[in-house]
Design an enzyme around this catalytic site. Structure first.
Site, short mmCIF file in Angstrom:
data_model
loop_
_atom_site.label_atom_id
_atom_site.label_comp_id
_atom_site.label_asym_id
_atom_site.label_seq_id
_atom_site.Cartn_x
_atom_site.Cartn_y
_atom_site.Cartn_z
N HIS A 206 0.82 -1.21 0.00
CA HIS A 206 0.00 0.00 0.00
C HIS A 206 0.86 1.26 0.00
O HIS A 206 0.67 2.14 -0.82
CB HIS A 206 -0.93 0.00 1.21
N ARG A 207 1.77 1.37 0.94
CA ARG A 207 2.71 2.48 1.09
C ARG A 207 2.08 3.80 1.52
O ARG A 207 2.78 4.80 1.66
CB ARG A 207 3.52 2.72 -0.20
N ASP A 208 0.76 3.83 1.71
CA ASP A 208 0.13 5.08 2.13
C ASP A 208 -1.02 4.79 3.10
O ASP A 208 -2.06 5.43 3.05
CB ASP A 208 -0.38 5.85 0.92
N LEU A 209 -0.83 3.82 3.98
CA LEU A 209 -1.85 3.50 4.97
C LEU A 209 -1.99 4.64 5.97
O LEU A 209 -1.00 5.14 6.50
CB LEU A 209 -1.48 2.21 5.71
N LYS B 110 -7.43 6.64 4.77
CA LYS B 110 -7.51 5.64 3.70
C LYS B 110 -8.17 4.34 4.17
O LYS B 110 -8.11 3.33 3.49
CB LYS B 110 -6.10 5.33 3.16
#
Length: 311
Positions: free
Chosen positions: A111-114, A118
């Site tokens: 994911h890298r953007d939890l 989100k």
């Protein structure tokens, strides 16, 4: 898009078929429907898990490609309104988060953007507990493509220390750190590496605290020793020494009172995609055609997927 009701062009509509709210992302037709967009959509459709937001369908308006997915209030609003959660509620949601992240990793997707914004929270109502679902464009980033050392990959308080180093980093291990920030925020009602006394735009101090893993769980909060232990194993600067998703799922706090086995949820029973992959690819191919302008009537006749009521 005559299967939905609401204000045409808005980003939230309601399905006439099942009454559910849906989120609609509009992408201008033409050159913006590029390889990256196609890859994102195809990968999103391939993810089928109870804790991952479902791509419902694609549709076309005369000017835009509409990407329709599940919608619900985000977890940030829930935490903001509640102040903080008790351990039982936080653990229930954290199990679902870890289950969804584990599934994505098994599909070689990081994911890298939890972050709280989100994560959607569907009200279980009379049918069961709330259901957490992971959303966000970062879900399409393949693990085979190591993350570049950019702080922009993740938002502020959720960035792991290795992102600030001038080297590539493992997206799976970075996701673990972000899961820890999410857990801390649910339990405490604030972010672990931010101080309310900091100037609003002074991110430098936050970076320093992240890199030195400078945080604390307030003593006056009723947070168990087992939970504090798990958080301490997540917030480790060295990615190689940080606890893994598999180890989290076997941690005593994670398994405590594990009546509903959310950590081992199966994809069985997950709703089937509304459109076949062939249909998805056909719509994407049509979406590559730019807005036809004055030739709209002729173009509509030749494009079977267009619904002019949504323009």
């Amino acid at each position: 898009m005559d299967n939905y009701t609401g204000i045409p062009g808005s980003d939230v509509l309601r399905s006439l078929a099942d009454g559910q709210l849906v989120a609609v992302t509009y992408i201008p037709r033409g050159e913006q429907v590029d390889e990256a967009v196609r890859r994102e959509i195809v990968r999103h459709r391939s993810l089928r898990h109870p804790s991952v937001v479902r791509l419902r369908e694609l549709a076309l308006t005369p000017t835009h490609l509409a990407v329709v997915s599940e919608h619900a209030p985000d977890l940030y609003r829930r935490v903001r309104d509640a102040g903080r959660f008790g351990e039982d509620e936080a653990r229930l949601l954290f199990r679902q988060l870890v289950s969804g992240v584990s599934y994505c990793h098994s599909m070689q997707v990081c994911h890298r953007d939890l972050k709280l914004e989100k994560l959607l929270l569907l009200d279980g109502g009379c049918t069961g507990p709330p259901r957490l679902k992971i959303c966000g464009p970062g879900v399409s980033k393949r693990n085979s493509q190591p993350g570049a050392p950019r702080a922009s990959d993740q938002t502020g308080a959720y960035i792991p220390p290795e992102v600030f180093q001038q080297r590539e980093y493992d997206g799976k291990i970075a996701d673990v750190w972000s899961c820890g920030v999410t857990l801390y925020a649910m339990l405490v009602g604030s972010y672990p590496f931010q101080c309310p006394d900091d100037e609003p735009r002074n991110f430098r101090k936050t970076i320093q605290r992240i890199q030195s893993v400078e945080y604390s769980v307030p003593d006056d909060l009723n947070v168990s020793a087992e939970c504090r232990d798990l958080i301490s194993k997540i917030f480790i600067a060295d990615p190689a020494a940080r606890i893994t998703i598999s180890e989290i799922r076997n941690h005593p706090w994670f398994l405590m009172d594990h009546l509903a086995d959310d950590s081992r949820m199966s994809t069985k029973g997950t709703e089937q995609p509304m459109q076949s992959m062939d249909e998805i690819m056909q719509i994407l191919a049509l979406a590559e055609a730019p807005y036809p302008g004055d030739d709209m009537e002729e173009f509509v006749d030749s494009d079977p997927y267009i619904d002019i009521t949504t323009s």
